[in-house]
Write a protein that holds these residues in place. Structure first.
Motif, PDB file in Angstrom:
ATOM      1  N   SER A 208      -4.553   4.730 -11.742  1.00  0.00           N
ATOM      2  CA  SER A 208      -3.522   4.391 -12.723  1.00  0.00           C
ATOM      3  C   SER A 208      -2.157   4.955 -12.340  1.00  0.00           C
ATOM      4  O   SER A 208      -1.124   4.478 -12.792  1.00  0.00           O
ATOM      5  N   ALA A 209      -2.159   6.009 -11.488  1.00  0.00           N
ATOM      6  CA  ALA A 209      -0.893   6.595 -11.045  1.00  0.00           C
ATOM      7  C   ALA A 209      -0.142   5.688 -10.081  1.00  0.00           C
ATOM      8  O   ALA A 209       1.079   5.713 -10.021  1.00  0.00           O
ATOM      9  N   SER A 210      -0.861   4.902  -9.307  1.00  0.00           N
ATOM     10  CA  SER A 210      -0.233   3.961  -8.363  1.00  0.00           C
ATOM     11  C   SER A 210      -1.078   2.702  -8.304  1.00  0.00           C
ATOM     12  O   SER A 210      -1.741   2.427  -7.302  1.00  0.00           O
ATOM     13  N   PRO A 211      -1.081   1.916  -9.373  1.00  0.00           N
ATOM     14  CA  PRO A 211      -2.018   0.778  -9.463  1.00  0.00           C
ATOM     15  C   PRO A 211      -1.765  -0.328  -8.459  1.00  0.00           C
ATOM     16  O   PRO A 211      -2.676  -1.066  -8.105  1.00  0.00           O
ATOM     17  N   GLU A 212      -0.533  -0.459  -7.977  1.00  0.00           N
ATOM     18  CA  GLU A 212      -0.214  -1.567  -7.077  1.00  0.00           C
ATOM     19  C   GLU A 212       0.012  -1.115  -5.648  1.00  0.00           C
ATOM     20  O   GLU A 212       0.531  -1.880  -4.837  1.00  0.00           O
ATOM     21  N   GLN A 213      -0.357   0.115  -5.327  1.00  0.00           N
ATOM     22  CA  GLN A 213      -0.131   0.641  -3.996  1.00  0.00           C
ATOM     23  C   GLN A 213      -1.422   0.580  -3.170  1.00  0.00           C
ATOM     24  O   GLN A 213      -2.439   1.118  -3.592  1.00  0.00           O
ATOM     25  N   PRO A 214      -1.382  -0.072  -2.007  1.00  0.00           N
ATOM     26  CA  PRO A 214      -2.578  -0.087  -1.159  1.00  0.00           C
ATOM     27  C   PRO A 214      -2.760   1.246  -0.443  1.00  0.00           C
ATOM     28  O   PRO A 214      -1.808   2.011  -0.262  1.00  0.00           O
ATOM     29  N   ILE A 215      -3.977   1.519  -0.038  1.00  0.00           N
ATOM     30  CA  ILE A 215      -4.245   2.678   0.799  1.00  0.00           C
ATOM     31  C   ILE A 215      -3.939   2.289   2.238  1.00  0.00           C
ATOM     32  O   ILE A 215      -4.452   1.297   2.752  1.00  0.00           O
ATOM     33  N   ARG A 216      -3.102   3.070   2.889  1.00  0.00           N
ATOM     34  CA  ARG A 216      -2.771   2.827   4.289  1.00  0.00           C
ATOM     35  C   ARG A 216      -3.528   3.816   5.161  1.00  0.00           C
ATOM     36  O   ARG A 216      -3.686   4.983   4.790  1.00  0.00           O
ATOM     37  N   GLY A 217      -3.994   3.352   6.293  1.00  0.00           N
ATOM     38  CA  GLY A 217      -4.788   4.205   7.164  1.00  0.00           C
ATOM     39  C   GLY A 217      -4.383   4.089   8.620  1.00  0.00           C
ATOM     40  O   GLY A 217      -3.846   3.063   9.061  1.00  0.00           O
ATOM     41  N   LYS A 218      -4.616   5.174   9.367  1.00  0.00           N
ATOM     42  CA  LYS A 218      -4.391   5.201  10.808  1.00  0.00           C
ATOM     43  C   LYS A 218      -5.612   5.817  11.472  1.00  0.00           C
ATOM     44  O   LYS A 218      -6.089   6.863  11.050  1.00  0.00           O
ATOM     45  N   LEU A 219      -6.088   5.160  12.501  1.00  0.00           N
ATOM     46  CA  LEU A 219      -7.183   5.683  13.316  1.00  0.00           C
ATOM     47  C   LEU A 219      -6.718   5.757  14.759  1.00  0.00           C
ATOM     48  O   LEU A 219      -6.339   4.747  15.350  1.00  0.00           O
ATOM     49  N   ARG A 220      -6.747   6.961  15.324  1.00  0.00           N
ATOM     50  CA  ARG A 220      -6.361   7.167  16.723  1.00  0.00           C
ATOM     51  C   ARG A 220      -7.615   7.446  17.533  1.00  0.00           C
ATOM     52  O   ARG A 220      -8.460   8.242  17.126  1.00  0.00           O
TER      53      ARG A 220
END
Length: 446
Positions: A208-220
């Motif tokens: 609910s704090a960031s309902p429209e924000q996707p999770i972004r990820g980085k894999l090295r």
């Protein structure tokens, strides 16, 4: 009693501000500071990207400025009391209301306030430089690094142990488990053979704090032939019930996979399990090489550059406050030249002790002979590692922040971590140094 205590601190505070401003050495360093924040940003050579430009502006400009402030603070701290004693300007606390503790705190507080003003000017200049280069909110957005579940690392070590020793147990199973866990936490790239997998688990904030924000990820990652070699592997995300909600192949990303998990897939989830599986053929497939502890990172948008610079400034001020206290403590015991040398040596020891190659040397590289020379070397090595461990433990709140790396990478500095580091490094340690320095200061003046 309280009024005498405060008046002693106030007197030391005024002297603590005036003394550095009268010092030619400090004035020279401050001139170099002004040149750094004005000239250096105009001559930076970047890779041509907005991210590269932002990182150079933040790390090089801010890092150089804080380095100069650190040197000026350390030497000014060494001079504020020792210089007055040597030039016969110091009023004896034995015959005045000002106690040594009050004198120390007053001088220290003056340096801290002066540093706060200079640091504010530096941060403001850096922010203006960023905006003048045309970097807007889209380029300077900050990401919050999602925390990993520490129990997952232990579970992964146990799972790898069961994979390596499916039937026959080693002679020292606990030592082997500890070695596997240490390798997972360490900086080494560990192999991920065909058919094997690695797991991570991340805590997710309330959606609910960031309902429209996707999770972004980085894999090295790397392959056995370097990061330019493609590999058949897949990255999968699972909810706490074991249901797969996201999948992304690694077949053509060449060492860096950047992905996004839509907000609809994470709605209401308290945690997320990420699995990296090497799907190469078991006999002839390529091996993945990953540094498990920081190979995978998940982020959520979290404020802007101004907020991150503010907390970065608090962390830098905590460091400068500690350096001021170290300098004053050395000046209470020694003459200025000796105090400056001792304080610089202590800071150098702290920097070297924080080097992983020094604090965690390769065990195989050390000799364990029985000669006198070897025994002496072992004792010296044991002493150096004890000093390293103690120093790292004392400075762990500050080292945990990784201020310049996070500012340059656009990763948010957590307020609770910054305030904890400030309370311990910037307040507690200086007060302890003030108490310890009161005794030699009183003895020195008699």
């Amino acid at each position: 009693m309280m009024s005498k205590f405060l008046s002693g601190i106030q007197a030391g505070f005024m002297l603590g501000i005036r003394a550095p401003l009268r010092s030619r050495l400090v004035a020279t360093l401050l001139f170099l500071l002004a040149v750094t924040i004005i000239v250096l940003p105009q001559n930076l050579v970047t890779d041509g990207t907005d991210a590269g430009l932002l990182r150079m502006l933040l790390t090089w400009t801010l890092g150089s400025a804080v380095t100069l402030l650190s040197i000026a603070t350390l030497w000014a701290g060494c001079a504020v009391i020792s210089g007055d004693i040597e030039e016969k300007r110091y009023v004896l606390t034995a015959t005045s209301p000002a106690r040594p503790f009050c004198v120390f705190l007053g001088r220290w507080l003056g340096l801290v306030v002066l540093n706060a003003l200079l640091l504010t000017a530096v941060l403001g200049s850096v922010y203006v430089q960023v905006r003048l280069r045309g970097l807007g909110p889209e380029q300077t957005g900050v990401l919050r690094l999602l925390p990993q579940d520490p129990l997952c690392l232990q579970e992964e070590a146990d799972r790898l142990y069961a994979t390596i020793f499916p039937t026959q147990q080693p002679d020292s199973p606990e030592a082997v488990r500890a070695a596997i866990l240490r390798d997972l936490k360490g900086p080494l790239h560990l192999p991920l053979e065909p058919g094997m997998e690695r797991r991570w688990r991340f805590f997710l904030p309330d959606s609910s704090a960031s309902p429209e924000q996707p999770i972004r990820g980085k894999l090295r990652y790397l392959t056995a032939y370097g990061s330019t070699q493609t590999v058949n592997a897949v990255l999968e995300c699972f909810d706490p019930d074991g249901n797969r909600i996201f999948s992304q192949p690694l077949d053509d990303h060449r060492g860096l996979l950047v992905f996004e998990i839509p907000p609809s897939l994470r709605n209401g989830l308290p945690a997320l399990t990420v699995v990296l599986r090497n799907s190469e053929p078991s006999q002839s497939g390529n091996t993945l090489l990953i540094r498990h502890n920081d190979a995978l990172q998940l982020f959520l948008p979290y404020g802007g550059l101004a907020r991150n610079l503010f907390f970065g400034g608090i962390a830098c001020l905590a460091l400068l406050a500690l350096l001021a206290a170290v300098g004053i403590a050395c000046g209470c015991c020694l003459s200025f030249p000796v105090a400056a040398f001792a304080a610089s040596a202590l800071c150098l020891i702290a920097l070297v002790a924080g080097n992983p190659d020094f604090s965690n040397p390769d065990e195989a590289a050390h000799s364990h002979g029985t000669s006198t020379t070897s025994m002496l070397a072992e004792h010296l090595e044991s002493l150096s590692r004890s000093v390293s461990a103690g120093t790292n433990s004392l400075l762990s709140p500050m080292r945990k922040l990784q201020v310049f790396d996070r500012l340059g990478d656009g990763i948010a500095l957590e307020p609770q971590d910054v305030l904890c580091a400030f309370a311990i490094t910037g307040l507690l340690y200086p007060v302890l140094l003030a108490l310890l320095s009161s005794v030699p200061l009183r003895r020195r003046e008699l």
